[in-house]
Design a protein around this motif. Structure first.
Motif, PDB file in Angstrom:
ATOM      1  N   SER A 106      10.447  -8.951  81.737  1.00  0.00           N
ATOM      2  CA  SER A 106      11.047  -7.837  80.903  1.00  0.00           C
ATOM      3  C   SER A 106      11.852  -8.480  79.765  1.00  0.00           C
ATOM      4  N   SER A 109       9.752  -9.394  76.920  1.00  0.00           N
ATOM      5  CA  SER A 109       9.046  -8.236  76.271  1.00  0.00           C
ATOM      6  C   SER A 109      10.179  -7.677  75.313  1.00  0.00           C
ATOM      7  N   GLN A 110      11.458  -7.597  75.886  1.00  0.00           N
ATOM      8  CA  GLN A 110      12.563  -7.182  74.908  1.00  0.00           C
ATOM      9  C   GLN A 110      12.873  -7.793  73.648  1.00  0.00           C
ATOM     10  N   LYS A 112      10.591  -9.813  72.324  1.00  0.00           N
ATOM     11  CA  LYS A 112       9.351  -9.677  71.148  1.00  0.00           C
ATOM     12  C   LYS A 112       9.722  -8.236  70.429  1.00  0.00           C
ATOM     13  N   GLU A 113      10.110  -7.099  71.164  1.00  0.00           N
ATOM     14  CA  GLU A 113      10.445  -5.845  70.588  1.00  0.00           C
ATOM     15  C   GLU A 113      11.608  -6.305  69.533  1.00  0.00           C
ATOM     16  N   LEU A 114      12.604  -6.864  69.768  1.00  0.00           N
ATOM     17  CA  LEU A 114      13.815  -6.899  69.187  1.00  0.00           C
ATOM     18  C   LEU A 114      13.364  -7.772  67.777  1.00  0.00           C
ATOM     19  N   GLU A 115      12.710  -8.840  68.105  1.00  0.00           N
ATOM     20  CA  GLU A 115      12.182  -9.860  66.994  1.00  0.00           C
ATOM     21  C   GLU A 115      11.300  -8.811  66.072  1.00  0.00           C
ATOM     22  N   SER A 116      10.512  -7.979  66.498  1.00  0.00           N
ATOM     23  CA  SER A 116       9.768  -7.180  65.646  1.00  0.00           C
ATOM     24  C   SER A 116      10.468  -6.383  64.837  1.00  0.00           C
ATOM     25  N   GLN A 117      11.578  -5.521  65.442  1.00  0.00           N
ATOM     26  CA  GLN A 117      12.670  -4.737  64.771  1.00  0.00           C
ATOM     27  C   GLN A 117      13.428  -5.433  63.563  1.00  0.00           C
TER      28      GLN A 117
END
Ligand code: SF4
Length: 208
Positions: A106, A109-110, A112-117
Motif C-alpha cells: 500500500s 502504491s501511495q 508512486k501516486e504521490l511521485e506522479s502528482q
C-alpha cells in the motif's frame, strides 16, 4: 539435441552429420546440421554447472509460468502461502507478516501516486516560471525557487586526445554495465561474442 550430439560423439565415437527431432504426433522429422564447437563447449559447461549444483545440493527455486508446482510447501516463494503454521506463528515486532506485506504494497502504491502528482505540479511551476520569467513563486507558507541546474562533464574526444599520448586514458575508463547489457542483446553483434560475453556474466553486487 546438443546433448545428444555430445553423447553420440563422446560415448559412441560417432561423427554427427545431422540432428533430427521426430515430432511423434504428426510423425514429422525436423532436421538441421550438427552444432558447432562453440555450442558444444557451452552445453558441456552447462552440464558441468548443473552437475556441480546437484552434487552440492543447490537447487535454487526459479519461478516460471507453471508455478506453483506440486511442491509449494518446499518452495521459498510459496511456502508462506500454503503452510498454515507459518502464517500463524510468523510475527515481526508485533506485526503479522501478512499485515506487513499489505502495508508495504500500500505504501509503495501511495509513493508512486504521490511521485506522479509531484511531477505534475513541478511541471506546472516550471512552465509558469519560464513563461513569466520568475525565479521564485510564493504560496501562503512556502516559496518554491526555480533554477536551471547545469551538470558539468567532459567531452570524450578532447579528453581522449589530451590523455592518450601520456598513457592516462585507461585510468578514466571503466566498464559500463548498462552498455554491456545492450551489447549482449544487440543482434548486430556476432553471436559467438554475445554467447561468450553472456557466459562471463556474474553477480557483482547483492542487496535485499
Ligand atoms: S513453485 Fe515449484 S516450480 Fe515454481 S519456483 Fe517454486 S519450486 Fe520451483
Amino acid at each position: 539435441m546438443t546433448l545428444y550430439q555430445l553423447a553420440a560423439e563422446q560415448i559412441w565415437n560417432l561423427p554427427v552429420e545431422r540432428l533430427t527431432l521426430y515430432h511423434l504426433r504428426s510423425n514429422t522429422p525436423c532436421s538441421c546440421g550438427p552444432r558447432d564447437e562453440t555450442r558444444l563447449v557451452e552445453a558441456s559447461h552447462l552440464v558441468s554447472e548443473v552437475g556441480k549444483n546437484i552434487a552440492e545440493k543447490r537447487f535454487p527455486a526459479v519461478e516460471n509460468q507453471y508455478c506453483p508446482c506440486d511442491f509449494p510447501e518446499y518452495c521459498p516463494y510459496y511456502r508462506h502461502q500454503v503452510v498454515p503454521e507459518l502464517k500463524e506463528t510468523d510475527v515481526l515486532r508485533g506485526v503479522k507478516v501478512g499485515e506487513a506485506a499489505e502495508r508495504y504494497a500500500s505504501l509503495q502504491s501511495q509513493i508512486k501516486e504521490l511521485e506522479s502528482q509531484l511531477e505534475e505540479v513541478k511541471q506546472i511551476i516550471i512552465d509558469l516560471c519560464q513563461a513569466e520569467r520568475l525565479s521564485r513563486v510564493y504560496g501562503i507558507e512556502n516559496a518554491i525557487t526555480y533554477k536551471m541546474v547545469e551538470r558539468l562533464g567532459f567531452g570524450e574526444d578532447g579528453v581522449r586526445a589530451l590523455l592518450e599520448p601520456d598513457g592516462l586514458w585507461q585510468r578514466v575508463l571503466s566498464l559500463d554495465q548498462a552498455r554491456m547489457k545492450q551489447l549482449v542483446d544487440d543482434e548486430a553483434v556476432a553471436g559467438d561474442i554475445r554467447h561468450k560475453l553472456e557466459a562471463l556474466r556474474q553477480v557483482v553486487a547483492s542487496y535485499p
